[in-house]
Design an enzyme around this catalytic site. Sequence first.
Site, PDB file in Angstrom:
ATOM      1  N   GLN A  44       9.593   0.239  -6.414  1.00  0.00           N
ATOM      2  CA  GLN A  44       8.299  -0.127  -7.220  1.00  0.00           C
ATOM      3  C   GLN A  44       8.184   0.470  -8.602  1.00  0.00           C
ATOM      4  O   GLN A  44       7.334  -0.170  -9.368  1.00  0.00           O
ATOM      5  CB  GLN A  44       7.287   0.256  -6.159  1.00  0.00           C
ATOM      6  CG  GLN A  44       7.468  -0.574  -4.815  1.00  0.00           C
ATOM      7  CD  GLN A  44       6.396  -0.372  -3.804  1.00  0.00           C
ATOM      8  OE1 GLN A  44       5.204   0.083  -4.064  1.00  0.00           O
ATOM      9  NE2 GLN A  44       6.552  -0.539  -2.462  1.00  0.00           N
ATOM     10  N   VAL A  79       5.388   0.104  14.350  1.00  0.00           N
ATOM     11  CA  VAL A  79       4.848   1.113  15.194  1.00  0.00           C
ATOM     12  C   VAL A  79       3.387   0.648  15.497  1.00  0.00           C
ATOM     13  O   VAL A  79       2.742   0.360  14.528  1.00  0.00           O
ATOM     14  CB  VAL A  79       4.989   2.321  14.487  1.00  0.00           C
ATOM     15  CG1 VAL A  79       3.877   3.403  15.329  1.00  0.00           C
ATOM     16  CG2 VAL A  79       6.338   2.895  14.503  1.00  0.00           C
ATOM     17  N   CYS A 160       0.809   6.088  -7.561  1.00  0.00           N
ATOM     18  CA  CYS A 160       0.857   6.215  -8.799  1.00  0.00           C
ATOM     19  C   CYS A 160      -0.184   5.946  -9.419  1.00  0.00           C
ATOM     20  O   CYS A 160      -0.483   4.699 -10.244  1.00  0.00           O
ATOM     21  CB  CYS A 160       2.040   5.321  -9.415  1.00  0.00           C
ATOM     22  SG  CYS A 160       2.599   5.716 -11.069  1.00  0.00           S
ATOM     23  N   ASP A 319       3.350   8.851   0.662  1.00  0.00           N
ATOM     24  CA  ASP A 319       1.860   8.354   0.051  1.00  0.00           C
ATOM     25  C   ASP A 319       0.826   8.614   1.292  1.00  0.00           C
ATOM     26  O   ASP A 319      -0.491   8.616   1.099  1.00  0.00           O
ATOM     27  CB  ASP A 319       2.034   6.830  -0.293  1.00  0.00           C
ATOM     28  CG  ASP A 319       2.707   6.829  -1.342  1.00  0.00           C
ATOM     29  OD1 ASP A 319       3.140   7.780  -2.287  1.00  0.00           O
ATOM     30  OD2 ASP A 319       3.203   5.668  -1.814  1.00  0.00           O
ATOM     31  N   LYS A 327       0.400  10.485  -5.606  1.00  0.00           N
ATOM     32  CA  LYS A 327       1.419   9.669  -4.714  1.00  0.00           C
ATOM     33  C   LYS A 327       2.224   9.023  -5.509  1.00  0.00           C
ATOM     34  O   LYS A 327       2.314   7.910  -5.811  1.00  0.00           O
ATOM     35  CB  LYS A 327       0.372   8.731  -3.826  1.00  0.00           C
ATOM     36  CG  LYS A 327      -0.689   9.426  -3.177  1.00  0.00           C
ATOM     37  CD  LYS A 327      -1.310   8.388  -2.050  1.00  0.00           C
ATOM     38  CE  LYS A 327      -2.454   9.117  -1.424  1.00  0.00           C
ATOM     39  NZ  LYS A 327      -2.012  10.101  -0.424  1.00  0.00           N
ATOM     40  N   THR A 328       3.510   9.602  -5.599  1.00  0.00           N
ATOM     41  CA  THR A 328       4.651   9.123  -6.581  1.00  0.00           C
ATOM     42  C   THR A 328       5.903   9.380  -5.713  1.00  0.00           C
ATOM     43  O   THR A 328       5.914  10.150  -4.996  1.00  0.00           O
ATOM     44  CB  THR A 328       4.409   9.833  -7.976  1.00  0.00           C
ATOM     45  OG1 THR A 328       4.836  11.133  -7.846  1.00  0.00           O
ATOM     46  CG2 THR A 328       3.225   9.719  -8.757  1.00  0.00           C
ATOM     47  N   ALA A 330       8.451  10.611  -7.400  1.00  0.00           N
ATOM     48  CA  ALA A 330       8.840  12.072  -7.909  1.00  0.00           C
ATOM     49  C   ALA A 330       8.225  13.139  -6.748  1.00  0.00           C
ATOM     50  O   ALA A 330       8.762  14.277  -6.602  1.00  0.00           O
ATOM     51  CB  ALA A 330       8.338  12.299  -9.290  1.00  0.00           C
ATOM     52  N   CYS A 362       4.213  11.458 -13.260  1.00  0.00           N
ATOM     53  CA  CYS A 362       3.750  10.177 -13.510  1.00  0.00           C
ATOM     54  C   CYS A 362       4.258   9.792 -14.904  1.00  0.00           C
ATOM     55  O   CYS A 362       3.962  10.283 -15.866  1.00  0.00           O
ATOM     56  CB  CYS A 362       2.403  10.077 -13.430  1.00  0.00           C
ATOM     57  SG  CYS A 362       1.610   8.328 -13.550  1.00  0.00           S
TER      58      CYS A 362
END
Length: 422
Positions: A44, A79, A160, A319, A327-328, A330, A362
């Site tokens: 993404q 789930v 991100c 995330d 939230k990335t 990396a 980022c």
Amino acid sequence: MTHKYSIVIVGAGTAGITVAAQLLKQKKGLNIAIIDPAKTHYYQPAWTLVGAGTYDYESTARPMQSLIPKGVTWLQEYVTTFEPIQNQVRLKNGDLVAYDYLVVCPGIQLNLDGIEGLKETLGKNNVCSNYVDANYTWQVLQNFKGGNALFTQPATPIKCGGAPQKIMYLADDYFQQQHLKPKTNMIFASPGSVIFGVADFAKTLMQVVDRKDIHLKFFHKLVKIDGPNQLAYYEITRPADSDKDLEYNINPKVKVQQTGLNQIAIPFDMLHLAPPQSAPDFIRNSPLAHQEGPSKGWLNVDHFTLQHNVYPNIYGLGDAAALPTAKTGAAIRKQAPVVVAHLINAIQQKNTNLKYNGYSSCPLVTGYGKMVLAEFGYNNVRMSDPLISKFVDTSKETYSMWLLKKYGLPPLYWKLMLKGRI
């Protein structure tokens, strides 16, 4: 039917596959299952480049089957429920999956119902999002003839957090190339109070904003989109006692409409947004999530060990985890080794001091051929890769970091990270 595995991983995204691959490299023969219904895995981070016409969308996709590590069982199912006291997970097809240890990393979901009118207009009326359809973003840019180019983001956490800005800077470059800039108003409306949370990178981004003559609107929370009439409605959330300088909120070229007390509408000729986001419903409504407070609905894990705060044989990352950092992918690269170390040591009844320091990164693309690599940890403390920082000041716009973004990071992701090698 009940299945039993030593380690069950919920989610075959970046986190799930990386953890599985690293586990098998450290301890062969582990009985591991990954649960995920998706047939395709996407890289993404490249969707920003797709939206600006400088990357092929098809190159961001791989068949999920080709990425599941050898020796890992893939349960291609949803789930529905966690039953942590019984050490089991319930699937949509009715099966139960029992585990000794559980790793939860299902990613994040888009909540298109979170803004009135969004679901009805997204993908048409020049309302686009790289998070949903980067090809349509590129189509919108190509069809743009001038007017208000509005870029915005929600008040929720998003994957991100810099992505809504990256496409704006690239769009500005594209409009310059097409000689549209003189008749274009570039607008960035954000519920936040600053362009970026880490001072060194914010300073550089403000220089980019000034150079590109981008009109900033802080304390603007998007609440409604009228696609057919091309109006975006905002609630002004500036605190009454705030001394924030709002000079960027005033621009005579941008004609806003006052629609109520602390409410305005901004006309747009194109609108790019990050949709509201949350942990998936099966996480939010489960005993694994925080039940109250600002982290309500997000996975309740220790910020440093990534171990669940209630159920010690459960770990969470990625995330969906309630971690006070960006939230990335990396971030996951630094989180995965911590989870793996704690799992291996739990199995072997040993201890580990390895902790996650909140590292995230980022890659802030500021135009074609320019990028700032923002690296930071908990409390917005700036961090730097020890190798890269020897040669590059990553708080400045550089061509080398653009090359890293476009040509270096994708193969690193597919060939190294998902293989458990880094």
